[in-house]
Design a protein around this motif. Sequence first.
Motif, mmCIF file in Angstrom:
data_model
loop_
_atom_site.group_PDB
_atom_site.id
_atom_site.type_symbol
_atom_site.label_atom_id
_atom_site.label_comp_id
_atom_site.label_asym_id
_atom_site.label_seq_id
_atom_site.Cartn_x
_atom_site.Cartn_y
_atom_site.Cartn_z
ATOM 1 N N LEU A 3 0.890 -1.271 0.065
ATOM 2 C CA LEU A 3 -0.137 0.323 -0.092
ATOM 3 C C LEU A 3 0.932 0.994 -0.041
ATOM 4 N N GLN A 4 2.009 1.156 0.550
ATOM 5 C CA GLN A 4 2.896 2.247 0.611
ATOM 6 C C GLN A 4 3.192 2.702 -0.890
ATOM 7 N N LEU A 74 -8.912 15.450 8.707
ATOM 8 C CA LEU A 74 -9.346 14.098 8.504
ATOM 9 C C LEU A 74 -8.720 13.263 7.567
ATOM 10 N N TYR A 75 -8.865 13.727 6.269
ATOM 11 C CA TYR A 75 -8.193 12.853 5.130
ATOM 12 C C TYR A 75 -6.755 12.605 5.415
ATOM 13 N N SER A 76 -5.965 13.701 5.920
ATOM 14 C CA SER A 76 -4.569 13.228 6.216
ATOM 15 C C SER A 76 -4.328 12.345 7.334
ATOM 16 N N LEU A 77 -5.213 12.382 8.296
ATOM 17 C CA LEU A 77 -5.101 11.309 9.376
ATOM 18 C C LEU A 77 -5.271 9.931 8.773
ATOM 19 N N LEU A 78 -6.428 9.924 7.917
ATOM 20 C CA LEU A 78 -6.838 8.590 7.426
ATOM 21 C C LEU A 78 -5.811 8.011 6.460
ATOM 22 N N LEU A 79 -5.055 8.869 5.837
ATOM 23 C CA LEU A 79 -3.875 8.425 4.786
ATOM 24 C C LEU A 79 -2.723 8.086 5.678
ATOM 25 N N GLU A 80 -2.560 8.961 6.671
ATOM 26 C CA GLU A 80 -1.348 8.523 7.687
ATOM 27 C C GLU A 80 -1.495 7.248 8.099
ATOM 28 N N LYS A 81 -2.694 6.889 8.455
ATOM 29 C CA LYS A 81 -2.819 5.431 9.137
ATOM 30 C C LYS A 81 -2.682 4.242 8.236
ATOM 31 N N LEU A 82 -3.475 4.685 7.035
ATOM 32 C CA LEU A 82 -3.101 3.721 5.930
ATOM 33 C C LEU A 82 -1.632 3.642 5.317
ATOM 34 N N TYR A 83 -1.004 4.771 5.500
ATOM 35 C CA TYR A 83 0.321 4.598 4.957
ATOM 36 C C TYR A 83 1.335 3.823 5.864
ATOM 37 N N PHE A 84 1.296 4.365 7.223
ATOM 38 C CA PHE A 84 2.272 3.847 7.830
ATOM 39 C C PHE A 84 1.602 2.889 9.147
ATOM 40 N N GLY A 85 0.192 2.973 9.350
ATOM 41 C CA GLY A 85 -0.301 2.261 10.488
ATOM 42 C C GLY A 85 -0.950 0.753 10.170
ATOM 43 N N LEU A 86 -0.698 0.348 8.958
ATOM 44 C CA LEU A 86 -1.397 -0.983 8.701
ATOM 45 C C LEU A 86 -0.227 -1.982 8.082
ATOM 46 N N LYS A 87 -0.457 -2.924 8.506
ATOM 47 C CA LYS A 87 0.323 -3.824 7.867
ATOM 48 C C LYS A 87 -0.310 -4.386 6.465
ATOM 49 N N PRO A 88 0.466 -4.409 5.525
ATOM 50 C CA PRO A 88 -0.419 -4.895 4.190
ATOM 51 C C PRO A 88 -0.775 -6.216 4.346
ATOM 52 N N THR A 89 -2.060 -6.476 3.837
ATOM 53 C CA THR A 89 -2.523 -7.578 3.714
ATOM 54 C C THR A 89 -2.957 -8.017 2.171
ATOM 55 N N GLU A 110 -10.343 3.423 14.714
ATOM 56 C CA GLU A 110 -8.892 3.056 15.205
ATOM 57 C C GLU A 110 -7.948 4.201 15.719
ATOM 58 N N ILE A 111 -8.260 5.304 14.937
ATOM 59 C CA ILE A 111 -7.603 6.481 15.048
ATOM 60 C C ILE A 111 -8.463 7.415 16.063
ATOM 61 N N GLY A 112 -9.426 6.937 16.339
ATOM 62 C CA GLY A 112 -10.135 8.057 17.405
ATOM 63 C C GLY A 112 -11.004 9.097 16.722
#
Length: 528
Positions: A3-4, A74-89, A110-112
């Motif tokens: 995803l990165q 909010l967009y930036s926070l969501l992408l931040e999570k998608l980019y850095f915070g999730l293990k690719p499945t 998850e990001i509150g």
Amino acid sequence: MSLQKILRLPKKRDSKLVESRFEPKRLSSEIPGVVFREYTLPEYPLVRIVLSDEKGNGCYTVVEPELSDEQKRLYSLLLEKLYFGLKPTQEMIRDPVKYVEENLLSIADEIGFGEEVRQNRDVLMYYVKREVGYGICEIPFRDPLVEEIECHGFITPVTVVLRGSEYPRLTTNIIFESEDELARFAEKLSERTGRSPNRANPIVEGVLPEGHRIAVTYSDEVSRPGTTWDVRKFPERPFTAPELIKYGTITPLIAAYLWLLLEAKRFVLIVGATGSGKTTLLNALLTLLHPHSKIVTIEDTAELKLYHKNWERFFTRKASYIGTKEIDMNDLVSVSLRYRPDYIIVGEVRGKEIATLVQAVATGHGGMTSFHGGDTKDVFTRVTGLVPELAEEFKSELAATVVIRRIQNPNTGRVERKVVEVDEISYEEGRTDVTPVFTWNFEQERFFLMDSKEDLTTEAAASLLIARSKQLQLSSQLLGLTLTQLREAFIERANLLSSAVKNGVVEYGVFSQMVVDYYLNKRRGEKK
Ligand SMILES: Nc1ncnc2c1ncn2[C@@H]1O[C@H](COP(=O)(O)OP(=O)(O)OP(=O)(O)O)[C@@H](O)[C@H]1O
Ligand SMILES: [Mg+2]
């Protein structure tokens, strides 16, 4: 691909404020000229696609929803999570857009920021989906009306070709502002085909997961001012013969005639300019082949789609710097002979592979291919130039050429694809005769069958063809049918195609079942 890689981190990494690290680029929504149509896509109801005319030029404007500062954060926070915070499945990699559709709200929880994201769900969903999809080009990629997307370089607007439009191409409001932005997009596009461009290998040709064909020239190695790309989109499922009849590209009589030649394993060649619809017609004619036939297709990029059980697909391969050898069409035609094919189909011949294909059809295999050119004469001239020693054999093996063109309908102004001529080739004692069997008459806007200037019933057309077509007469011998039986087979097929069109049976699955039933019933009839 991770995803990165799909998302690509923006260059401004120094920002300490996570909220502004990812910033969506909103397209300019200024609509030029006079609006003549507007629509939305079911999966993107917030985005308007506006078609307008500015001094005779067509414009395709994507009007995206606005984002408030809160939504941008909010967009930036969501992408931040998608980019850095999730293990690719696997799920994420296979279809990132679907993944976002299904998981956006749980990621927000998850990001509150679950509540805030829920309140702004639609706008955020669009921009996040766009980011993991095709970025600023997302809408033309998803719009089924768009058949080609062309990027000519940075700063220059991307253009699109619209199905059935009166404009040859339309200018969009999609612009890559720098070579860097464009090159990163081209890398993302290429990686989705499993290739990555670089200065050493600046050309990428491939097929996207959705089946679209892409060509990329990367950086300024082979193109100026820099990176360019082109996407040829294909409908999700291939056009069937009844669909091409419905669009006026062919008629039931043309389809029935070619169907019989192909069944008799004669060699048919489709000729036309780039983008004229050669591959589409080739694919549609293949849907008529006996469902149990063994078909080998040979292509540079995976464009053909068949549902025959016994379908072998071969692709050429370029030599690579790590030492893998180039495999060209010629190699593949040769190897295909070991697969006991009924038909060898070469997506498009450009070079000397035509010689091997001719030899393959001369040994009793059915064959079909396409060729860049204007008409039958062009084909002969080019083949003679390419393989002079085989020019005679080529002419004696070739049964028919089908000339297809993009033409402008004088009544609607729309660009349509039309078979303008079907020529039958007969070769005897060193003499080649080219007989036009079907000709599109531009003044009267209808097809003429041979030299008959009036509309004929299917039965009358069948009688004329059986009496005059040398290729059909030869096919009757090859199929073991008397001329009367062949005439009947022609009528049956033309009627089957007409009734498919009349009853709206155009979808591949349903139509191919109709073809299967036709062959089955015929066999039962023969056994009685
Ligand atoms: N008969 C048709 N009616 C409507 N659209 C068509 C028709 N034939 C082709 N198209 C559309 O036109 C585009 C170009 O078609 P296609 O790829 O078959 O052309 P081509 O002649 O093979 O082009 P190329 O020379 O670049 O390989 C595709 O998006 C296809 O879906
Ligand atoms: Mg093609």
